[in-house]
Design a protein around this motif. Structure first.
Motif, PDB file in Angstrom:
ATOM      1  N   PRO A   1       9.679   9.111 -30.664  1.00  8.90           N
ATOM      2  CA  PRO A   1       8.955   9.214 -31.937  1.00  8.90           C
ATOM      3  C   PRO A   1       9.405   8.193 -32.972  1.00  8.90           C
ATOM      4  O   PRO A   1       8.596   7.711 -33.761  1.00  8.90           O
ATOM      5  N   ARG A   2      10.712   7.874 -33.000  1.00  8.74           N
ATOM      6  CA  ARG A   2      11.186   6.885 -33.957  1.00  8.74           C
ATOM      7  C   ARG A   2      10.566   5.529 -33.687  1.00  8.74           C
ATOM      8  O   ARG A   2      10.189   4.799 -34.610  1.00  8.74           O
ATOM      9  N   ASN A   3      10.422   5.169 -32.429  1.00 10.88           N
ATOM     10  CA  ASN A   3       9.806   3.883 -32.108  1.00 10.88           C
ATOM     11  C   ASN A   3       8.328   3.878 -32.446  1.00 10.88           C
ATOM     12  O   ASN A   3       7.782   2.859 -32.869  1.00 10.88           O
ATOM     13  N   ARG A   4       7.638   5.007 -32.264  1.00 11.77           N
ATOM     14  CA  ARG A   4       6.222   5.065 -32.637  1.00 11.77           C
ATOM     15  C   ARG A   4       6.041   4.740 -34.117  1.00 11.77           C
ATOM     16  O   ARG A   4       5.100   4.040 -34.503  1.00 11.77           O
ATOM     17  N   ALA A   5       6.932   5.266 -34.951  1.00 10.04           N
ATOM     18  CA  ALA A   5       6.834   4.967 -36.383  1.00 10.04           C
ATOM     19  C   ALA A   5       7.024   3.481 -36.649  1.00 10.04           C
ATOM     20  O   ALA A   5       6.361   2.903 -37.518  1.00 10.04           O
ATOM     21  N   ARG A   6       7.908   2.844 -35.903  1.00 11.88           N
ATOM     22  CA  ARG A   6       8.095   1.391 -36.059  1.00 11.88           C
ATOM     23  C   ARG A   6       6.879   0.619 -35.558  1.00 11.88           C
ATOM     24  O   ARG A   6       6.501  -0.408 -36.123  1.00 11.88           O
ATOM     25  N   GLU A   7       6.251   1.130 -34.491  1.00 12.01           N
ATOM     26  CA  GLU A   7       5.108   0.425 -33.922  1.00 12.01           C
ATOM     27  C   GLU A   7       3.934   0.338 -34.897  1.00 12.01           C
ATOM     28  O   GLU A   7       3.203  -0.657 -34.913  1.00 12.01           O
TER      29      GLU A   7
ATOM     30  N   ARG B   1       5.284  14.195 -36.531  1.00 14.08           N
ATOM     31  CA  ARG B   1       3.986  13.737 -37.000  1.00 14.08           C
ATOM     32  C   ARG B   1       4.104  12.490 -37.879  1.00 14.08           C
ATOM     33  O   ARG B   1       3.199  12.190 -38.657  1.00 14.08           O
ATOM     34  N   ASP B   2       5.210  11.756 -37.736  1.00  9.48           N
ATOM     35  CA  ASP B   2       5.440  10.615 -38.619  1.00  9.48           C
ATOM     36  C   ASP B   2       4.306   9.597 -38.547  1.00  9.48           C
ATOM     37  O   ASP B   2       3.881   9.040 -39.567  1.00  9.48           O
ATOM     38  N   VAL B   3       3.819   9.316 -37.339  1.00 14.65           N
ATOM     39  CA  VAL B   3       2.808   8.270 -37.184  1.00 14.65           C
ATOM     40  C   VAL B   3       1.561   8.601 -37.992  1.00 14.65           C
ATOM     41  O   VAL B   3       1.076   7.778 -38.787  1.00 14.65           O
ATOM     42  N   THR B   4       1.005   9.785 -37.803  1.00 17.42           N
ATOM     43  CA  THR B   4      -0.239  10.116 -38.500  1.00 17.42           C
ATOM     44  C   THR B   4      -0.007  10.316 -39.989  1.00 17.42           C
ATOM     45  O   THR B   4      -0.875   9.975 -40.798  1.00 17.42           O
ATOM     46  N   GLU B   5       1.147  10.834 -40.356  1.00 20.27           N
ATOM     47  CA  GLU B   5       1.423  11.017 -41.777  1.00 20.27           C
ATOM     48  C   GLU B   5       1.618   9.677 -42.488  1.00 20.27           C
ATOM     49  O   GLU B   5       1.151   9.482 -43.619  1.00 20.27           O
ATOM     50  N   LEU B   6       2.290   8.741 -41.850  1.00 21.83           N
ATOM     51  CA  LEU B   6       2.487   7.420 -42.445  1.00 21.83           C
ATOM     52  C   LEU B   6       1.155   6.675 -42.586  1.00 21.83           C
ATOM     53  O   LEU B   6       0.889   6.048 -43.619  1.00 21.83           O
TER      54      LEU B   6
END
Length: 277
Positions: free
Chosen positions: A136-142, A197-202
């Motif tokens: 999940p941390r990498n998804r947020a970076r992506e 849910r970091d990706v969708t929230e960001l």
């Protein structure tokens, strides 16, 4: 009314058995199904082995669907030796102004294109995503470099398999998943057993809108229908504010799941471009 239809679909190893090396009966069923959607912009994920022999499977697919152009984004090799390529295909109504792919920032690859749509001045930016399924941390970076695509006046689409969960999707019951796959989905252990849910929230905070929300479809799952998995909505179509007024339709198409052609449904969004002019 000048309308276009955008479709995203994870084909599960390119529609072929044995991790993409085997028989293509699922691919043939996928072609018959996708023909019914009449897509103008079609984003594929998991196009395994579509690069071989000069892109033979890529062009077989494009020709079978009567698409006028096809661009394959070459993916990084995974630790198991897979290359989950992605592809963007366009009908004759859509023109390409530029296209490319980015592997350096992505676990798999991100294919992109700047497009000219019928009757619309200016460009629409398309990003075909297949985010990291394990971290999940990498998804947020992506997704961090994509937030600028929601800037005022920019018409942008982010589509694909984000391997995260859509905004407002109910929290699944994770007890059905075995322990060795939980870390790809959940928050850090100290933060509790809830989906990351970091990706969708960001992306929402940056300004992107989820196409499902206008049609009360945010709780409809799109993927993870395999045995022992937890269905969730992870195949998304996200729209920048400048393009949102054109959105007139959204649908989750379960035929690939019901017919055992893939473990993902296809997702479509329809746009009336007259609303932008």
């Amino acid at each position: 009314m000048t309308t276009i239809r955008v479709v995203t679909f994870n084909s599960l190893f390119g529609g072929h058995d044995d991790d993409g090396l085997g028989a293509g009966h699922r691919w043939r069923g996928q072609i018959e199904f996708l023909k019914t959607l009449n897509a103008d912009i079609l984003a594929f994920q998991e196009c395994n082995f579509w690069d071989l022999l000069g892109g033979r499977r890529l062009y077989q697919t494009a020709n079978a669907l009567n698409m006028s152009s096809a661009h394959l984004a070459y993916a990084n090799e995974t630790t198991a030796g897979h290359r989950f390529h992605s592809a963007i295909m366009l009908s004759s109504r859509v023109r390409t102004a530029a296209q490319g792919a980015d592997r350096s920032r992505y676990h798999h690859v991100m294919g992109w294109a700047n497009l000219t749509l019928p009757g619309l001045d200016g460009l629409v930016g398309l990003r075909n995503l297949h985010l990291d399924p394990f971290d999940p941390r990498n998804r947020a970076r992506e997704i961090a470099p994509l937030e600028v695509l929601a800037a005022p006046g920019r018409r942008s689409l982010l589509v694909g398999d984000i391997n995260s969960i859509g905004l407002d999707y109910p929290e699944p019951d994770w007890t059905a998943l075995p322990a060795h796959v939980l870390n790809g989905h959940l928050l850090m252990p100290r933060e509790g057993a809830a989906f990351d849910r970091d990706v969708t929230e960001l992306l929402a905070r940056a300004g992107f809108h989820d196409a499902s929300h206008l049609f009360q479809q945010e709780a409809v799952p799109t993927a993870a229908f395999g045995p022992g998995d937890v269905p969730r909505r992870q195949d998304l179509i996200l729209i920048s504010p400048a393009l949102l007024p054109a959105l007139v339709g959204y649908e989750v198409h379960r035929e690939p799941v019901d017919q055992e052609l893939s473990d993902h449904a296809a997702v479509s969004a329809t746009f009336d471009l007259n609303r932008l002019t």
